[in-house]
Every structure is written in C-alpha cells, then in structure tokens.
Design an enzyme around this catalytic site. Sequence first.
Site, PDB file in Angstrom:
ATOM      1  N   ASP A 249       7.807  -3.999  -0.702  1.00 59.48           N
ATOM      2  CA  ASP A 249       7.573  -2.606  -1.092  1.00 59.48           C
ATOM      3  C   ASP A 249       8.358  -1.601  -0.262  1.00 59.48           C
ATOM      4  O   ASP A 249       8.709  -0.527  -0.756  1.00 59.48           O
ATOM      5  CB  ASP A 249       6.078  -2.293  -0.975  1.00 59.48           C
ATOM      6  CG  ASP A 249       5.256  -3.049  -2.001  1.00 59.48           C
ATOM      7  OD1 ASP A 249       5.827  -3.913  -2.705  1.00 59.48           O
ATOM      8  OD2 ASP A 249       4.050  -2.796  -2.102  1.00 59.48           O
TER       9      ASP A 249
ATOM     10  N   TYR B 172      -4.551  -7.728  -7.948  1.00 61.28           N
ATOM     11  CA  TYR B 172      -5.220  -7.164  -6.782  1.00 61.28           C
ATOM     12  C   TYR B 172      -6.579  -7.815  -6.537  1.00 61.28           C
ATOM     13  O   TYR B 172      -7.292  -8.164  -7.467  1.00 61.28           O
ATOM     14  CB  TYR B 172      -5.432  -5.663  -6.969  1.00 61.28           C
ATOM     15  CG  TYR B 172      -4.154  -4.861  -7.097  1.00 61.28           C
ATOM     16  CD1 TYR B 172      -3.510  -4.354  -5.979  1.00 61.28           C
ATOM     17  CD2 TYR B 172      -3.596  -4.600  -8.353  1.00 61.28           C
ATOM     18  CE1 TYR B 172      -2.345  -3.615  -6.100  1.00 61.28           C
ATOM     19  CE2 TYR B 172      -2.429  -3.867  -8.482  1.00 61.28           C
ATOM     20  CZ  TYR B 172      -1.821  -3.376  -7.344  1.00 61.28           C
ATOM     21  OH  TYR B 172      -0.657  -2.645  -7.474  1.00 61.28           O
TER      22      TYR B 172
ATOM     23  N   LEU C  65      12.829  11.171 -13.106  1.00 60.91           N
ATOM     24  CA  LEU C  65      13.311  10.882 -14.455  1.00 60.91           C
ATOM     25  C   LEU C  65      13.831   9.457 -14.602  1.00 60.91           C
ATOM     26  O   LEU C  65      14.531   9.148 -15.573  1.00 60.91           O
ATOM     27  CB  LEU C  65      14.412  11.873 -14.833  1.00 60.91           C
ATOM     28  CG  LEU C  65      14.039  13.351 -14.765  1.00 60.91           C
ATOM     29  CD1 LEU C  65      15.227  14.218 -15.116  1.00 60.91           C
ATOM     30  CD2 LEU C  65      12.854  13.645 -15.691  1.00 60.91           C
TER      31      LEU C  65
ATOM     32  N   GLY D 230       0.846  -1.193   0.000  1.00 63.97           N
ATOM     33  CA  GLY D 230       0.000   0.000   0.000  1.00 63.97           C
ATOM     34  C   GLY D 230       0.875   1.234   0.000  1.00 63.97           C
ATOM     35  O   GLY D 230       1.730   1.391   0.878  1.00 63.97           O
TER      36      GLY D 230
ATOM     37  N   GLY E  93       7.633   0.264  -4.794  1.00 69.54           N
ATOM     38  CA  GLY E  93       7.940   0.978  -3.557  1.00 69.54           C
ATOM     39  C   GLY E  93       9.031   2.016  -3.706  1.00 69.54           C
ATOM     40  O   GLY E  93       9.245   2.824  -2.794  1.00 69.54           O
TER      41      GLY E  93
ATOM     42  N   ASP F 132       7.439   5.552  -3.739  1.00 66.66           N
ATOM     43  CA  ASP F 132       7.017   5.954  -2.394  1.00 66.66           C
ATOM     44  C   ASP F 132       8.231   6.325  -1.552  1.00 66.66           C
ATOM     45  O   ASP F 132       8.196   7.288  -0.778  1.00 66.66           O
ATOM     46  CB  ASP F 132       6.245   4.818  -1.718  1.00 66.66           C
ATOM     47  CG  ASP F 132       5.020   4.409  -2.511  1.00 66.66           C
ATOM     48  OD1 ASP F 132       4.377   5.284  -3.118  1.00 66.66           O
ATOM     49  OD2 ASP F 132       4.691   3.202  -2.514  1.00 66.66           O
TER      50      ASP F 132
ATOM     51  N   GLU G 200       0.463   4.417   0.681  1.00 70.17           N
ATOM     52  CA  GLU G 200       0.420   5.308   1.847  1.00 70.17           C
ATOM     53  C   GLU G 200       1.007   4.629   3.088  1.00 70.17           C
ATOM     54  O   GLU G 200       1.654   5.281   3.913  1.00 70.17           O
ATOM     55  CB  GLU G 200      -1.009   5.763   2.110  1.00 70.17           C
ATOM     56  CG  GLU G 200      -1.622   6.552   0.968  1.00 70.17           C
ATOM     57  CD  GLU G 200      -2.167   5.666  -0.147  1.00 70.17           C
ATOM     58  OE1 GLU G 200      -2.422   6.179  -1.251  1.00 70.17           O
ATOM     59  OE2 GLU G 200      -2.343   4.443   0.100  1.00 70.17           O
TER      60      GLU G 200
END
Length: 335
Positions: A294, A103, A226, A33, A255, A258, A35
């Site tokens: 992740d 998923y 980039l 996930g 990941g 993030d 977040e």
Amino acid sequence: MDIVTFGEAMTMFVAEEVGDLHNVALFSKRLAGAEANAAIGFARLGLRSGWASKVGADAFGTFVQHKLASEHVNLDHVQIDSERPTGFQLKSKVISGDPQVQYFRRGSAASQMSIADLDATYFSSARHLHMTGIPLALSDHNRVFAQHVIQQMRAHHRSISFDPNLRPALWSSHTEMIETINHFAIQADIVLPGIEEGQILTGSSVPEEIAEFYLQQGVKVVVVKLGPAGAYYRTQEQSGTVSGFIVEQVIDTVGAGDGFAVGTVSGWLAGLTIEEAITRGCAIGALAVQSIGDHEGYPSENELQYMIEHHPRYPATDIVVEDVTRYDPSLEGVK
C-alpha cells in the site's frame, strides 16, 4: 508535530502468487490502513507526523507499532486493548487491475476508539489534521471521537483535510454513508474525493459540480481525482486541471489515493500553489501503483522532486473524466 491522523491499521498478508485467495499457499506480511499509509507518506517527506489508534495486545498489534515506528511516525496516542484484537486482511496478487481484498476487522481494538481515549492536546500539538471516512464507518464510538478531534483542531485554529475513502461494505446503509461522510467533509478545509466518490456523495459525475457542492458549504479547496491522467481543483478564486504522470506498468493500485493525499496536502502545507501541490499528489500516486504493497512506493522529498522533474506527464488535452455511470455500490473500496 506537523500533521496527525487517526484510524485503523492492520496486518496485511499479500499473496505471493496470482490467483484466487483460497488457492494461495504463500503470503508476505505487510502493513495496511489508509491513515497509516498517510502517516508514513508524510514522514518520508520529512514532516513530523503522528498516528493515533488502538491495537490489540497481540502479535499483529506489535507488528503495526514496530512498522510505523521504523518509519519515524509518532505513536504517543496509540493505546493497547487487552480485550480486542488487531485486525488483519488478505490481499491477492494481480497482473493488472485492482487486487481482491478480504478483511478480518469486525470488533477490532481500533473500531472501539472512543472519546474516553482522546488526548485532545496530542491533536492540537499538530498544525494539521488529515482524516479519512474509514473510521467513521467502523463504529459510533469512532464517529464521536472524530467529531471531538475536529472540534479540538478548530478551537486551536488548525487546518483539516478530508479524504472520503469510501468503503460501502462497512456501512449499514448507503444513505447513512453519504450523510455521515458529507457531515464530516464539510468541516474540512480541503476535501479530496475521487470522481466515483463524488458521484456517490453529491449525485453528480461532473467535477465542477462536485466541487461546487462542497464549496457552497464552506470548504476552501476541493480536489477531484480523475484517474491516472490527473485531477480537477477548485477554490472560491480559481479552478483548473493538473496532468498526471504516465505509468508504463501498474502493479498495485491500492494506496495510490492515500499517496495522492500525502503529496497534495504536504504541498499545501508548504505554501505551494494548488497546481504545484496537486502535481506532488499525482507524482506520488504514480509511484505508488508501481510497487506491491500500500505504501512501499512512497518517496522521500528528493525522490519526489526527481519524479516531478524527469518523468513524462499526460498532455492537458488527454485529461478525461472516467465514466462512473455503472458504479456498483456493493464494491468494498471506492477510489
């Protein structure tokens, strides 16, 4: 708290052997996930981070909470839904490139997080909100929730960062995705698109033009990723590029984006220069791709500083913009 985020977390089953998912017999259980990744990344750097969401009254929901709690993430705004499940996903193991992910999240507890669930004081107790475009794709309820969170943060003069984290397969149409993501992006102080995302959202694959699109609408800082070699940034006063870190072997790319957001936003909150902040982002992204999972490669502050000080980087002349002209909008995830 220093920083808070909200969204869906899932139990992830990662293949223990290379091959198509339907042929895999053994999986290991991990947390997934965007977040949740960010909340963990911020916490590992010593920031007081919080994560708001809903989970099902099931084993997956319990696992999500226990994992985040073990990473010292605040869960005071996590609610239990006795009627809807916690989502999960399957992830393939690859020798190189991006893994296949499937998923199982439709109708999940997190997708039904609504304004009725909002504790506005929880968000305003933090000095910064980090959000992504993923919750916006899950339901109208999530979008209303997100808008009220932004209004609450703005009313208390808090700062906001936004990572588009495009997931085209979750949207009913390409147009709806672009319009909704940009509606929320321009309400942020910092926007962090990848070059592919920038091309989709603004119609240009030129970093300077992507940045200009958001700056003209009030965003303070735009950082365009980039690829492995670095990132381009632009504010109203300055612009430039920052070199990435050389990685000999890429194990898992999920990941990394993030992690880039965690490093960049944490540096910005610490009052570093934009170049120093983005260097942190590039370093965490490089660490992330060298481990399975992740967020497993995300560092502590000491580990991050060691990476920055001792790991080789690409020469500035080697920063090139990736070719995104062949982008396929049906892809499940976009960097």
